[in-house]
Design a protein around this motif. Structure first.
Motif, PDB file in Angstrom:
ATOM      1  N   VAL A   1       4.852  -4.810  -3.197  1.00  0.00           N
ATOM      2  CA  VAL A   1       5.095  -3.372  -3.152  1.00  0.00           C
ATOM      3  C   VAL A   1       5.758  -3.082  -1.812  1.00  0.00           C
ATOM      4  O   VAL A   1       5.639  -3.864  -0.870  1.00  0.00           O
ATOM      5  CB  VAL A   1       3.814  -2.522  -3.326  1.00  0.00           C
ATOM      6  N   TYR A   2       6.449  -1.972  -1.748  1.00  0.00           N
ATOM      7  CA  TYR A   2       7.206  -1.690  -0.540  1.00  0.00           C
ATOM      8  C   TYR A   2       6.693  -0.476   0.204  1.00  0.00           C
ATOM      9  O   TYR A   2       7.388   0.060   1.033  1.00  0.00           O
ATOM     10  CB  TYR A   2       8.697  -1.640  -0.865  1.00  0.00           C
ATOM     11  N   CYS A   3       5.492  -0.089  -0.060  1.00  0.00           N
ATOM     12  CA  CYS A   3       4.718   0.803   0.795  1.00  0.00           C
ATOM     13  C   CYS A   3       3.439   1.163   0.053  1.00  0.00           C
ATOM     14  O   CYS A   3       3.475   1.617  -1.090  1.00  0.00           O
ATOM     15  CB  CYS A   3       5.457   2.078   1.197  1.00  0.00           C
ATOM     16  N   LEU A   4       2.338   0.947   0.726  1.00  0.00           N
ATOM     17  CA  LEU A   4       1.045   1.377   0.206  1.00  0.00           C
ATOM     18  C   LEU A   4       0.554   2.611   0.953  1.00  0.00           C
ATOM     19  O   LEU A   4      -0.547   3.072   0.724  1.00  0.00           O
ATOM     20  CB  LEU A   4       0.016   0.239   0.311  1.00  0.00           C
ATOM     21  N   GLY A   5       1.365   3.120   1.866  1.00  0.00           N
ATOM     22  CA  GLY A   5       0.996   4.320   2.605  1.00  0.00           C
ATOM     23  C   GLY A   5      -0.117   4.092   3.603  1.00  0.00           C
ATOM     24  O   GLY A   5      -0.861   5.011   3.936  1.00  0.00           O
ATOM     25  N   ASN A   6      -0.233   2.878   4.089  1.00  0.00           N
ATOM     26  CA  ASN A   6      -1.304   2.532   5.012  1.00  0.00           C
ATOM     27  C   ASN A   6      -0.725   1.854   6.252  1.00  0.00           C
ATOM     28  O   ASN A   6      -1.314   0.933   6.802  1.00  0.00           O
ATOM     29  CB  ASN A   6      -2.293   1.606   4.296  1.00  0.00           C
ATOM     30  N   CYS A   7       0.443   2.326   6.688  1.00  0.00           N
ATOM     31  CA  CYS A   7       1.205   1.685   7.767  1.00  0.00           C
ATOM     32  C   CYS A   7       0.403   1.545   9.059  1.00  0.00           C
ATOM     33  O   CYS A   7       0.542   0.554   9.770  1.00  0.00           O
ATOM     34  CB  CYS A   7       2.494   2.442   8.033  1.00  0.00           C
TER      35      CYS A   7
ATOM     36  N   LEU B   1      -7.454  -0.039  -1.815  1.00  0.00           N
ATOM     37  CA  LEU B   1      -6.629  -0.280  -0.641  1.00  0.00           C
ATOM     38  C   LEU B   1      -7.435  -0.895   0.501  1.00  0.00           C
ATOM     39  O   LEU B   1      -8.557  -0.480   0.769  1.00  0.00           O
ATOM     40  CB  LEU B   1      -6.013   1.048  -0.188  1.00  0.00           C
ATOM     41  N   HIS B   2      -6.817  -1.880   1.175  1.00  0.00           N
ATOM     42  CA  HIS B   2      -7.440  -2.542   2.326  1.00  0.00           C
ATOM     43  C   HIS B   2      -6.401  -2.651   3.433  1.00  0.00           C
ATOM     44  O   HIS B   2      -5.251  -2.997   3.180  1.00  0.00           O
ATOM     45  CB  HIS B   2      -7.934  -3.944   1.962  1.00  0.00           C
TER      46      HIS B   2
ATOM     47  N   ILE C   1       0.692  -6.653  -2.417  1.00  0.00           N
ATOM     48  CA  ILE C   1       0.874  -6.921  -0.993  1.00  0.00           C
ATOM     49  C   ILE C   1       2.077  -6.118  -0.507  1.00  0.00           C
ATOM     50  O   ILE C   1       3.175  -6.233  -1.049  1.00  0.00           O
ATOM     51  CB  ILE C   1       1.093  -8.417  -0.729  1.00  0.00           C
ATOM     52  N   CYS C   2       1.855  -5.311   0.512  1.00  0.00           N
ATOM     53  CA  CYS C   2       2.931  -4.487   1.061  1.00  0.00           C
ATOM     54  C   CYS C   2       3.905  -5.361   1.844  1.00  0.00           C
ATOM     55  O   CYS C   2       3.501  -6.132   2.722  1.00  0.00           O
ATOM     56  CB  CYS C   2       2.372  -3.394   1.959  1.00  0.00           C
TER      57      CYS C   2
ATOM     58  N   LEU D   1      -2.546   0.857   9.437  1.00  0.00           N
ATOM     59  CA  LEU D   1      -3.545  -0.208   9.314  1.00  0.00           C
ATOM     60  C   LEU D   1      -2.926  -1.460   8.701  1.00  0.00           C
ATOM     61  O   LEU D   1      -3.557  -2.174   7.932  1.00  0.00           O
ATOM     62  CB  LEU D   1      -4.726   0.272   8.466  1.00  0.00           C
ATOM     63  N   SER D   2      -1.679  -1.733   9.052  1.00  0.00           N
ATOM     64  CA  SER D   2      -0.988  -2.870   8.458  1.00  0.00           C
ATOM     65  C   SER D   2      -1.492  -4.188   9.058  1.00  0.00           C
ATOM     66  O   SER D   2      -2.017  -4.188  10.168  1.00  0.00           O
ATOM     67  CB  SER D   2       0.514  -2.708   8.640  1.00  0.00           C
TER      68      SER D   2
END
Length: 159
Positions: free
Chosen positions: A124-130, A142-143, A84-85, A132-133
């Motif tokens: 986690v501190y970034c999934l690179g999907n900002c 990734l979702h 979870i970001c 679509l947060s």
């Protein structure tokens, strides 16, 4: 969801073969550790001195790399890992509420994974999907724009 049967049981000879195949790469420590985790599902304690010996590093250096990077596990994985970001963009869109919801669904708290558990919840501190947060990763997939309802479906293994 992650399938634990996709990983090999710990085997020193197999670990030595994995290490040997990559040890001559420049900066081999990360590729070797990633390959070991891909093979066994985690970095077994007995792998640390094998990596150190092959790469002419101290065991402390190898442990430091394993501990620094949050993607490396020192214990066998749960059946499914949910990341979870908690970075600012996802927090502002409700990721903290998702943490509470998913903890309730899974019956476990973030970061507290029993060996062999069905689900592990990791921050986690970034999934690179900002854009679509809030974003989560379930079993490596990734979702984005995850609502509690969508999280419930994903935890249950539904799209």
């Amino acid at each position: 969801m992650t399938d634990r049967s996709a990983f090999s049981p710990w085997d020193e000879a197999r670990a030595r073969a994995v290490i040997g195949a990559l040890q001559d790469l420049p900066g081999a420590c990360l590729p070797v550790l990633h390959a070991l985790q891909a093979e066994f599902g985690y970095i077994h304690a007995e792998a640390i001195p094998l990596v150190a010996e092959a790469l002419v590093l101290s065991t402390a250096e190898v442990v430091g790399v394993v501990e620094f990077y949050s993607d490396f596990r020192r214990e066998p994985p749960a059946g499914s890992v949910i990341k979870i970001c908690l970075a600012d963009a996802c927090r502002s869109m409700g990721s903290e509420a998702l943490v509470a919801h998913i903890e309730h669904l899974a019956g476990t708290r973030m970061g507290e994974t029993a060996v062999g558990a069905a689900i592990a919840i990791e921050p986690v501190y970034c999934l690179g999907n900002c854009a679509l947060s809030p974003a989560i990763s379930v079993g490596g997939r990734l979702h984005g724009r995850v609502t509690p309802e969508k999280a419930s479906r994903l935890v249950a293994g539904q799209p």
